[in-house]
Each structure stands twice: as structure tokens, then as C-alpha cells.
Design a protein around this motif. Structure first.
Motif, PDB file in Angstrom:
ATOM      1  N   PHE A   8      44.425  74.081  51.910  1.00 38.05           N
ATOM      2  CA  PHE A   8      43.436  73.604  52.882  1.00 38.05           C
ATOM      3  C   PHE A   8      44.077  72.642  53.864  1.00 38.05           C
ATOM      4  CE2 PHE A   8      40.387  70.421  54.304  1.00 38.05           C
ATOM      5  CZ  PHE A   8      39.332  71.195  54.748  1.00 38.05           C
ATOM      6  N   TRP A   9      44.896  71.718  53.395  1.00 36.96           N
ATOM      7  CA  TRP A   9      45.471  70.699  54.265  1.00 36.96           C
ATOM      8  C   TRP A   9      46.558  71.270  55.162  1.00 36.96           C
ATOM      9  CZ3 TRP A   9      42.469  66.938  55.116  1.00 36.96           C
ATOM     10  CH2 TRP A   9      41.632  66.457  54.108  1.00 36.96           C
ATOM     11  N   GLU A  10      47.233  72.312  54.726  1.00 39.05           N
ATOM     12  CA  GLU A  10      48.186  72.973  55.615  1.00 39.05           C
ATOM     13  C   GLU A  10      47.455  73.632  56.783  1.00 39.05           C
ATOM     14  OE1 GLU A  10      52.038  74.456  53.160  1.00 39.05           O
ATOM     15  OE2 GLU A  10      50.125  75.265  52.454  1.00 39.05           O
ATOM     16  N   ILE A  11      46.331  74.265  56.499  1.00 41.63           N
ATOM     17  CA  ILE A  11      45.531  74.873  57.564  1.00 41.63           C
ATOM     18  C   ILE A  11      44.941  73.785  58.458  1.00 41.63           C
ATOM     19  CG2 ILE A  11      43.540  76.344  58.058  1.00 41.63           C
ATOM     20  CD1 ILE A  11      44.045  77.734  55.391  1.00 41.63           C
ATOM     21  N   TRP A  12      44.534  72.661  57.857  1.00 45.30           N
ATOM     22  CA  TRP A  12      44.038  71.506  58.615  1.00 45.30           C
ATOM     23  C   TRP A  12      45.107  71.041  59.610  1.00 45.30           C
ATOM     24  CZ3 TRP A  12      39.629  68.145  58.253  1.00 45.30           C
ATOM     25  CH2 TRP A  12      39.774  66.911  58.870  1.00 45.30           C
ATOM     26  N   ASN A  13      46.337  70.859  59.139  1.00 44.31           N
ATOM     27  CA  ASN A  13      47.413  70.360  60.003  1.00 44.31           C
ATOM     28  C   ASN A  13      47.705  71.315  61.154  1.00 44.31           C
ATOM     29  OD1 ASN A  13      47.788  68.040  58.470  1.00 44.31           O
ATOM     30  ND2 ASN A  13      49.371  68.964  57.179  1.00 44.31           N
ATOM     31  N   MET A  14      47.732  72.626  60.873  1.00 46.58           N
ATOM     32  CA  MET A  14      48.080  73.576  61.923  1.00 46.58           C
ATOM     33  C   MET A  14      46.947  73.765  62.936  1.00 46.58           C
ATOM     34  SD  MET A  14      47.992  77.188  59.816  1.00 46.58           S
ATOM     35  CE  MET A  14      48.090  78.224  61.264  1.00 46.58           C
ATOM     36  N   SER A  15      45.742  73.299  62.605  1.00 46.04           N
ATOM     37  CA  SER A  15      44.600  73.422  63.517  1.00 46.04           C
ATOM     38  C   SER A  15      44.236  72.101  64.183  1.00 46.04           C
ATOM     39  CB  SER A  15      43.374  73.943  62.749  1.00 46.04           C
ATOM     40  OG  SER A  15      43.639  75.179  62.130  1.00 46.04           O
ATOM     41  N   PHE A  16      44.813  70.994  63.722  1.00 45.41           N
ATOM     42  CA  PHE A  16      44.398  69.669  64.180  1.00 45.41           C
ATOM     43  C   PHE A  16      44.580  69.503  65.689  1.00 45.41           C
ATOM     44  CE2 PHE A  16      44.886  65.035  64.699  1.00 45.41           C
ATOM     45  CZ  PHE A  16      43.719  64.614  64.083  1.00 45.41           C
ATOM     46  N   MET A 120      46.623  75.791  74.553  1.00 45.48           N
ATOM     47  CA  MET A 120      45.575  76.432  73.762  1.00 45.48           C
ATOM     48  C   MET A 120      45.908  77.870  73.377  1.00 45.48           C
ATOM     49  SD  MET A 120      41.557  77.048  74.672  1.00 45.48           S
ATOM     50  CE  MET A 120      41.931  78.374  75.811  1.00 45.48           C
ATOM     51  N   GLU A 121      46.454  78.646  74.307  1.00 42.37           N
ATOM     52  CA  GLU A 121      46.627  80.082  74.050  1.00 42.37           C
ATOM     53  C   GLU A 121      47.454  80.357  72.795  1.00 42.37           C
ATOM     54  OE1 GLU A 121      47.837  83.966  73.755  1.00 42.37           O
ATOM     55  OE2 GLU A 121      49.254  82.345  74.128  1.00 42.37           O
ATOM     56  N   PRO A 122      48.619  79.700  72.599  1.00 41.69           N
ATOM     57  CA  PRO A 122      49.401  80.024  71.395  1.00 41.69           C
ATOM     58  C   PRO A 122      48.729  79.590  70.090  1.00 41.69           C
ATOM     59  CG  PRO A 122      50.778  78.991  73.081  1.00 41.69           C
ATOM     60  CD  PRO A 122      49.359  78.804  73.497  1.00 41.69           C
ATOM     61  N   PHE A 123      47.731  78.680  70.163  1.00 49.76           N
ATOM     62  CA  PHE A 123      47.067  78.249  68.935  1.00 49.76           C
ATOM     63  C   PHE A 123      46.346  79.408  68.255  1.00 49.76           C
ATOM     64  CE2 PHE A 123      47.624  73.693  69.644  1.00 49.76           C
ATOM     65  CZ  PHE A 123      47.602  73.213  68.349  1.00 49.76           C
ATOM     66  N   VAL A 195      48.014  67.152  69.242  1.00 49.16           N
ATOM     67  CA  VAL A 195      48.929  68.291  69.324  1.00 49.16           C
ATOM     68  C   VAL A 195      50.272  67.945  68.679  1.00 49.16           C
ATOM     69  CG1 VAL A 195      50.237  69.763  70.911  1.00 49.16           C
ATOM     70  CG2 VAL A 195      47.818  69.300  71.344  1.00 49.16           C
ATOM     71  N   LEU A 196      50.742  66.717  68.893  1.00 48.47           N
ATOM     72  CA  LEU A 196      52.003  66.299  68.285  1.00 48.47           C
ATOM     73  C   LEU A 196      51.916  66.354  66.756  1.00 48.47           C
ATOM     74  CD1 LEU A 196      54.853  65.207  68.870  1.00 48.47           C
ATOM     75  CD2 LEU A 196      53.889  62.886  68.696  1.00 48.47           C
ATOM     76  N   TRP A 197      50.750  66.009  66.217  1.00 51.10           N
ATOM     77  CA  TRP A 197      50.554  66.084  64.761  1.00 51.10           C
ATOM     78  C   TRP A 197      50.795  67.516  64.266  1.00 51.10           C
ATOM     79  CZ3 TRP A 197      49.438  62.535  60.905  1.00 51.10           C
ATOM     80  CH2 TRP A 197      49.042  63.075  59.664  1.00 51.10           C
ATOM     81  N   THR A 198      50.201  68.477  64.961  1.00 52.32           N
ATOM     82  CA  THR A 198      50.390  69.876  64.564  1.00 52.32           C
ATOM     83  C   THR A 198      51.841  70.303  64.712  1.00 52.32           C
ATOM     84  OG1 THR A 198      48.113  70.580  65.016  1.00 52.32           O
ATOM     85  CG2 THR A 198      49.822  72.258  65.194  1.00 52.32           C
ATOM     86  N   VAL A 199      52.484  69.887  65.796  1.00 50.81           N
ATOM     87  CA  VAL A 199      53.879  70.256  66.027  1.00 50.81           C
ATOM     88  C   VAL A 199      54.777  69.738  64.902  1.00 50.81           C
ATOM     89  CG1 VAL A 199      55.877  69.875  67.531  1.00 50.81           C
ATOM     90  CG2 VAL A 199      53.653  70.438  68.527  1.00 50.81           C
TER      91      VAL A 199
END
Length: 506
Positions: A8-16, A120-123, A195-199
Motif C-alpha cells: 500500500f505504501w509503495e503505491i502511496w509513494n508513487m502516486s503522491f 502529469m502525463e507520465p504519471f 513530485v520530488l517525493w515520488t521521484v
């Protein structure tokens, strides 16, 4: 070989990062018209100034998707675009409320919208790349959650700065109020940091790993490989382009002859340009020319069946949404509360209630985002989307029959459920039907079916309200409600198997 199941938290990070992106969009949507008017724009000119947003997305997203499909750096495949777009967007958010003139603000809107689209597009493709099919609905639902939260908080920032911190909400003529400026500053910081968090907190599969996953899926017969007759395909491309050009030319001429609304030119002149590009590329392919330009244009013709079917779902869904965004204020103030004089307390109280209604549907979208994957597992993505859109459509139609504030909020609960589904389920269905090598590109092209109904709604609905509905905008919401229900029904015909045209693979 299969993609691993993420926590769940991995998906959270990649979507944050979507939280920051939505902050940017919310500030843009809620305050750009205000900035234009402050800098001297006439009311009738605002739609033309706004057209930058959808047109920019129409052009930028397929190009960014195409190049992100072919990128691999130390930061990965999609994340370089997240970061570059975030830096440019944050700079634009700082500049926008300090625009000295109208033309600077209009130019900054173009830059800001292009930059937001770069992030946004690559997300969307990021979820398709990283998650196995069984988790994609959850991945896109997580994005819906952050979109809802970002939309609520981002839209309320000027109100919060004025009422909670005492920052001025007024300014001299031609100057943007401090409450708006500080909202954009905070939005720029949040955008970049999210965005930096996700990166920094996410990883990506390499192109070689993605290719291995594709090969494994092919062996399991989840992937249909079809060899397309290239000669026939080229002929179809030319004829399709010719048809698009002729339709665009004839309707553009009729628009000119009858003095119809100028915004229609965007749609039909654009159709002419697309037709010309199709015909040019068909001739280049005859000469065996193969480059980024020919691949981008040809892949628009060779969309997978599921994408073509989902295009109609998206068209009628977003047509309904734009009818709501455009006409809810006049429908609620006039039809529901009988207030037509914009200088009265009754009118402005009713208009303020519309902002509460919009906050409710965005909040509901965030709240129910994680319930949709549960329902989808028990039924299917198709049934879930049908139910959600039906509830939303009934909510829009019910506004015609309502006469109190509480009832309007209940109607928005239905819209919120539909909004959460629109932001997640179609992308989950689409990502499962796309080849990984073109995930980014096709996610970008999918944006066409958001932009085109926006342009159609902004033009056709105005004509309908004036000529057929006797100037009563509430009927536009009724049309939108039925459009949303139709979109739900069209979901049932979507085929979700994959198809690769091997002649056109990079």
C-alpha cells in the motif's frame, strides 16, 4: 515472469506527486479567470484566453508520452519528466499572480499548463508500468484520492488565507490580491515537494524487464499479436485523413458563413490539420520513412480496440462534467433559488453554495476512491464504472427537481462517486489493454477524449441553452446527466484484451 505485488505504501509513494499536480490545476482552474479580469480582460474574451489549457494538453501529452516511452536515465523512464515538469510548473505558479499585463498572464497560462502536462502525463503510464494488472485499479484509485484532496485544499487556499490568516482579499485596480498570490506561492512549493517525493521514493522497471513481462504475457495468451496488412493500413490512413480534412473544411466554412461561435474553429480547423498530417504520413510510409513523426501519427490510427471503445465512454463522461462545471452556478442561482440579479445577497449566497457543492463532490471522490477497487474485485471494472456513472448522472438530473441546499449536497455525493470512477477505472481498463512499449504515448493520446468534449460542450451547450432551452441552463445539467448514464452503458461493450500491431512496434 510477473511484476511483483506492491505494498500500500509503495503505491502511496508513487502516486503522491498527484497531490502537487492537482494543487496546480486547482489554483489554475479557480483563479485564472479572476486574474484575467483583474488585468482588464473582457468577459466575452475569457473563453478564448482559456482555450490554451485544453489545446496545450492536446499537443503536449502524446509527445511527452512518446518520448517517455523511449527514455531511460539514472532517474528512470517517467521520473525525469515528473521532475522537469514540476520545476517549470512551480516557476510558472510563482510568476502567474505577479503578471503585470494581460498578455503576460495569458502567456504564463500556456507555459504553466504545458508544464503541468509534462508532469502529469507520465504519471498515468507510471501505474501501468509498475503495477500488475490485479493492482492497477487500486493504483489509479490512489491517484483519484490525491486528486480529490488536492482539488479541495488547492481551491480553498485563497479563502483560507483571507479568513484564517487575515491576508487581504482585495487590491487596487490591475493588481492581484495578496490572498491569491500567497495561494500560488504555496501551490508552487507543494507541487515541487510532492513530485520530488515520488521521484525519490519510487523505482521503475527497466525497458528490458518490461519487455520480459510482455513476452511472458504473450506466452500466457493474455496478449493478442496481429499482423496488419501494411498496404491496406496506409491506404486507410490516407482515406481517413482525407475524410477528416473534408469534414473540417466544410464545417469551418459553415461556421464562417453563419457567424457561429469562434471556439468551434479550434475543433474543426484542428480536424483539418490532423487530416493533413494523416495524409502526409501515409505518403512517407509508402517511401519507407520511419521516424518519431510517422510513428506518432500512425499510432493514432492503430489504437487498440479497447482504447477506441473507451474513447466514447470518456467523451460522454467528460461532456457531462463540463456541462456541470460551466452551468451549475447559473442553474443553482436561477432555477433552484430564483436569484437572477448578480448584485443581490440571494444571488451571491447561492453562488457561494456552488463552491460548497464542488468541495463536497471532490471530497467524496477522495473518500470513496478506495472503495471502487473493492467493488471492482467483487464485480468487474465495467460494472463498477456503470454503477458509478449512473449514480453521478442521476445526481446531475436531480438538480432540476431540487429546491434546498441539503438536497444539492446529496446530488453532489453522486457526482463525487462518478468523479472518483472517471479518474481511475477507465485508466485501469486501458492500461491492461496497452503494450508496455507504448504505454506513455497511448495514455497521452487518451487525453484527446477529455479535451475534445470540453471544446464541444463549451460550444454546443451554449447553442442548446439559447435556442432550445429558452435560456434555462438547468437543462444543460439534465443533458449532462443523461450523457453520463450513456457513458456508463457504453462501458459494457469495452474489450479489455491486448493487441499489438507488430508492424508498428518501435
Amino acid at each position: 515472469m510477473r511484476k511483483r505485488t506492491l505494498s500500500f505504501w509503495e503505491i502511496w509513494n508513487m502516486s503522491f506527486g498527484f497531490l502537487g499536480i492537482q494543487f496546480g490545476f486547482a489554483l489554475q482552474n479557480a483563479n485564472t479567470s479572476r486574474i484575467f479580469e483583474t488585468l482588464g480582460a473582457k468577459v466575452e474574451d475569457i473563453p478564448i484566453l482559456w482555450i490554451a489549457a485544453p489545446v496545450t494538453g492536446l499537443v503536449i501529452q502524446p509527445i511527452i508520452g512518446y518520448f517517455s516511452d523511449r527514455t531511460w536515465t539514472r532517474l528512470g523512464r517517467r521520473r525525469p519528466y515528473f521532475l522537469a515538469g514540476a520545476i517549470l510548473s512551480s516557476i510558472a505558479l510563482f510568476i502567474m499572480p505577479n503578471s503585470p499585463t494581460l498578455w503576460v498572464a495569458a502567456g504564463t497560462l500556456w507555459i504553466m499548463d504545458a508544464s503541468i502536462n509534462i508532469s502529469m502525463e507520465p504519471f498515468r503510464a507510471f501505474v501501468g508500468d509498475n503495477l500488475p494488472d490485479r493492482q492497477r485499479t487500486l493504483g489509479f484509485a490512489m491517484q483519484s484520492f490525491f486528486i480529490g484532496i488536492g482539488a479541495v485544499v488547492g481551491s480553498l487556499l485563497p479563502y483560507m488565507f483571507t479568513n484564517w490568516f487575515g491576508i487581504s482579499n482585495t487590491a487596487p485596480e490591475g493588481v492581484i490580491p495578496d490572498s491569491v498570490k500567497w495561494s500560488f506561492y504555496v501551490g508552487g512549493i507543494v507541487f515541487f515537494c510532492a513530485v520530488l517525493w515520488t521521484v525519490l521514493r519510487s523505482s521503475e522497471y527497466s525497458p528490458e524487464e518490461l519487455k520480459a513481462f510482455e513476452e511472458a504475457a504473450k506466452k500466457e495468451k493474455e496478449l493478442r499479436v496481429e499482423v496488419v496488412d501494411k498496404t491496406k493500413n496506409i491506404r486507410n490512413q490516407f482515406l481517413t485523413g482525407l475524410g477528416m480534412f473534408l469534414v473540417g473544411a466544410v464545417i469551418s466554412f459553415l461556421i464562417y458563413e453563419n457567424g457561429l461561435t469562434k471556439e468551434l474553429y479550434i475543433l474543426f480547423v484542428g480536424l483539418m490539420v490532423a487530416g493533413i498530417l494523416f495524409m502526409i504520413v501515409s505518403q512517407l510510409r509508402k517511401k519507407e520513412v520511419r521516424n518519431g513523426f510517422t510513428i506518432i501519427i500512425t499510432d493514432m490510427l492503430n489504437m487498440p480496440p479497447a482504447m477506441k471503445q473507451l474513447a466514447w465512454v470518456q467523451f460522454f463522461s467528460w461532456f457531462a462534467l463540463f456541462s456541470m462545471w460551466i452551468y451549475t452556478t447559473p442553474a443553482v442561482t436561477g432555477h433552484v433559488f430564483g436569484a437572477f440579479d448578480t448584485t443581490t445577497i440571494e444571488y451571491n449566497d447561492a453562488a457561494d453554495w456552488v463552491t460548497v457543492m464542488f468541495t463536497i463532490y471532490n471530497g467524496v471522490a477522495a473518500a470513496v476512491a478506495f472503495l471502487l477497487p473493492v467493488l471492482a474485485r467483487r464485480t468487474s471494472n465495467k460494472v463498477t464504472h456503470l454503477l458509478a456513472l449512473s449514480v453521478g448522472g442521476i445526481g446531475l438530473i436531480s438538480i432540476y427537481f431540487l429546491g434546498d441546499k441539503t438536497g444539492l449536497l446529496l446530488a453532489m455525493i453522486g457526482v463525487g462517486v462518478a468523479w472518483a470512477s472517471i479518474l481511475s477505472i477507465p485508466y485501469a481498463m486501458l492500461s491492461g489493454a496497452l503494450p508496455s512499449a507504448k504505454m506513455g504515448y497511448y495514455m497521452g493520446v487518451f487525453n484527446f477524449f477529455i479535451v475534445i468534449p470540453q471544446i464541444v460542450a463549451a460550444t454546443i451547450l451554449g447553442f442548446l441553452v439559447k435556442e432550445l432551452f429558452n435560456g434555462e441552463p438547468v437543462y444543460a445539467l439534465v443533458v449532462g446527466g443523461f450523457s453520463m448514464i450513456l457513458a456508463g452503458l457504453l462501458t459494457l461493450r469495452v474489450q479489455t484484451h491486448k493487441r499489438i500491431n507488430i508492424d508498428e512496434q518501435p
